[in-house]
Design an enzyme around this catalytic site. Structure first.
Site, short mmCIF file in Angstrom:
data_model
loop_
_atom_site.label_atom_id
_atom_site.label_comp_id
_atom_site.label_asym_id
_atom_site.label_seq_id
_atom_site.Cartn_x
_atom_site.Cartn_y
_atom_site.Cartn_z
N CYS A 27 98.52 31.30 92.90
CA CYS A 27 99.18 31.50 94.21
C CYS A 27 100.09 30.33 94.60
O CYS A 27 100.92 30.46 95.49
CB CYS A 27 98.13 31.75 95.28
SG CYS A 27 97.08 33.16 94.88
N HIS A 47 101.20 30.28 101.87
CA HIS A 47 100.73 31.39 101.03
C HIS A 47 99.84 32.28 101.89
O HIS A 47 99.01 31.80 102.65
CB HIS A 47 99.95 30.83 99.84
CG HIS A 47 99.18 31.88 99.12
ND1 HIS A 47 99.78 33.03 98.65
CD2 HIS A 47 97.86 31.97 98.79
CE1 HIS A 47 98.87 33.78 98.06
NE2 HIS A 47 97.69 33.17 98.14
N ASN A 99 97.80 39.83 99.74
CA ASN A 99 98.00 38.64 98.92
C ASN A 99 98.76 39.02 97.65
O ASN A 99 98.25 39.78 96.82
CB ASN A 99 96.63 38.03 98.58
CG ASN A 99 96.73 36.72 97.83
OD1 ASN A 99 97.79 36.38 97.30
ND2 ASN A 99 95.64 35.98 97.78
N1 COA Z 1 84.47 46.61 103.09
C1 COA Z 1 83.32 46.61 103.76
N2 COA Z 1 82.36 45.69 103.58
C2 COA Z 1 82.58 44.73 102.67
C3 COA Z 1 83.77 44.67 101.92
C4 COA Z 1 84.73 45.67 102.14
N3 COA Z 1 85.91 45.71 101.51
N4 COA Z 1 83.71 43.61 101.10
C5 COA Z 1 82.54 43.00 101.32
N5 COA Z 1 81.85 43.69 102.27
C6 COA Z 1 80.52 43.40 102.81
C7 COA Z 1 79.70 42.50 101.92
O1 COA Z 1 79.04 43.28 100.94
C8 COA Z 1 78.75 41.87 102.91
O2 COA Z 1 77.72 42.79 103.17
P1 COA Z 1 76.22 42.27 103.41
O3 COA Z 1 76.30 41.38 104.62
O4 COA Z 1 75.48 43.54 103.64
O5 COA Z 1 75.85 41.54 102.17
C9 COA Z 1 79.58 41.76 104.19
O6 COA Z 1 80.68 42.67 104.03
C10 COA Z 1 80.09 40.38 104.51
O7 COA Z 1 80.63 39.82 103.34
P2 COA Z 1 81.21 38.36 103.31
O8 COA Z 1 81.47 37.99 101.88
O9 COA Z 1 80.36 37.43 104.10
O10 COA Z 1 82.58 38.56 104.10
P3 COA Z 1 83.65 37.46 104.47
O11 COA Z 1 83.82 37.42 105.91
O12 COA Z 1 83.42 36.18 103.74
O13 COA Z 1 84.99 38.09 103.83
C11 COA Z 1 86.47 37.90 101.97
C12 COA Z 1 85.08 38.31 102.43
C13 COA Z 1 86.59 38.17 100.47
C14 COA Z 1 87.49 38.72 102.71
C15 COA Z 1 86.69 36.41 102.27
O14 COA Z 1 85.60 35.66 101.79
C16 COA Z 1 87.94 35.85 101.68
O15 COA Z 1 89.04 36.28 101.99
N6 COA Z 1 87.78 34.80 100.88
C17 COA Z 1 88.92 34.03 100.42
C18 COA Z 1 89.33 34.48 99.14
C19 COA Z 1 90.69 33.95 98.92
O16 COA Z 1 91.63 34.53 99.38
N7 COA Z 1 90.79 32.83 98.22
C20 COA Z 1 92.03 32.20 98.00
C21 COA Z 1 92.83 32.95 97.00
S1 COA Z 1 94.43 32.26 96.91
#
Ligand code: COA
Length: 328
Positions: free
Chosen positions: A113, A255, A285
């Site tokens: 990225c 980004h 993204n």
């Molecule tokens: N739809 C519905 N529920 C979902 C889901 C989706 N698409 N994806 C995950 N969940 C669920 C999980 O299973 C979890 O359920 P549980 O509580 O029963 O276990 C719950 O939602 C919460 O998951 P969590 O991982 O805590 O969510 P979050 O708030 O951390 O968001 C991301 C997840 C992936 C969106 C977030 O962590 C993220 O954007 N991370 C950064 C990744 C990134 O962009 N890195 C840099 C790259 S350049």
């Protein structure tokens, strides 16, 4: 050393829109969850017959037209991509042929990225030192081809598109004031495409069954925190190096990985979100392509005016991060 600046920008987003509501039909997810957790409402999907160099061609042609430079005048093409048409030849080589840039040398830069900022930094050195007179920098990604569409945490985040910029020598008083690029190879597992390289070839039924050929985001929560920290550090480094403060900056073009990451960065830097350019709601993204696409939009929608200070910042797999500070 010559002063180098951006004299043209361009971008291309495939026509097909994939909304969160479309994803609701194939995944156990909801528009509400995706919007709240990521800020993404929809993303673009490349046609089956489009490869990264096809998207790059349109973005590149638009940037060249904006700069008033013909393809045969281009001396250097640097393409940032983690989704090249093929591993050999490089995506940039395909692009060179499609553009008809018959007098250019071309190569790829891989920095996930942060790719556009790495490519800009590399190309800038060639212009600064007088080796080439101009360069076309293109970031192009078809991220949707790398996804496991059953992995709901990962596949909802990504989209396709391309952005480009043309750089050349400019008069004093404007141009690129600094670029800073960083990497930390020890964090490589965080955002990983395990298969397709020498570690796993030849591709086997087993490697496909194990989903080694799709994007793997182990510890997405962890990378979220690291992203906020590194983004903020990248901005602070650029400001410190140029003896400036955020008050001097017209707009930060970051980004676009997750709206909440950007809000976290703004909070850490103590800056209003009004100063942070956001278009993740429309595109998701697109890895290396988000920064030049946002830059092109900001240049065209009047957000950036001549003389404004523009701060580009990115974080991504590798791990990689960096900044570019530009007097427009
Ligand atoms: N739809 C519905 N529920 C979902 C889901 C989706 N698409 N994806 C995950 N969940 C669920 C999980 O299973 C979890 O359920 P549980 O509580 O029963 O276990 C719950 O939602 C919460 O998951 P969590 O991982 O805590 O969510 P979050 O708030 O951390 O968001 C991301 C997840 C992936 C969106 C977030 O962590 C993220 O954007 N991370 C950064 C990744 C990134 O962009 N890195 C840099 C790259 S350049």
């Amino acid at each position: 050393m010559k002063r180098v600046g951006i004299i043209g920008t361009g971008s291309y987003l495939p026509e097909k829109v994939l909304s969160n509501f479309d994803l609701e039909k194939i995944l156990d997810t909801s528009d509400e969850w995706i919007t709240t957790r990521t800020g993404i409402r929809e993303r673009r999907l490349a046609r089956a017959d489009e490869a990264a160099s096809d998207l790059a061609k349109v973005a590149g042609e638009r940037a060249l037209m904006d700069a008033g430079i013909a393809p045969e005048e281009v001396e250097l093409i640097v393409m940032a991509t983690i989704t090249p048409d093929t591993h050999c030849p490089a995506g940039a080589n395909w692009l060179e042929a499609k553009l008809g840039a018959v007098n250019a040398v071309s190569f790829d830069v891989t920095a996930a990225c942060t790719g556009f900022i790495f490519a800009l930094s590399v190309a800038e050195q060639y212009i600064k030192t007088g080796i080439y007179r101009n360069a076309l920098i293109v970031a192009s990604e078809i991220m949707t081809r790398t996804l496991d569409w059953t992995d709901r945490e990962t596949c909802i985040l990504w989209g396709d598109g391309a952005g480009a910029a043309v750089i050349t020598e400019v008069e004093d008083g404007r141009g690129i004031l600094s670029t800073h690029i960083h990497s930390d190879g020890a964090g490589g597992d965080t955002l990983l495409m395990p298969g397709g390289g020498s570690k796993t070839t030849p591709i086997s039924y087993e490697s496909v069954d194990k989903k080694l050929h799709t994007l793997n985001m182990i510890g997405a929560n962890q990378s979220f925190k690291v992203a906020v920290k590194r983004f903020a550090e990248a901005c602070e480094e650029a400001l410190y190096h140029n003896d400036l403060t955020l008050d001097d900056i017209k707009v930060i073009i970051p980004h676009q990985a997750n709206l909440r990451i950007l809000q976290g960065v703004a909070k850490r830097l103590n800056v209003s979100m009004d100063k942070v350019y956001v278009n993740i709601d429309r595109y998701g993204n697109i890895s290396s392509a988000t920064v030049p696409i946002a830059l092109d939009e900001a240049a065209r929608d009047g957000t950036i005016q001549p003389g404004d200070l523009v701060l580009l910042a990115a974080f991504g797999g590798g791990l990689t991060w960096g900044s570019a500070l530009i007097r427009w």
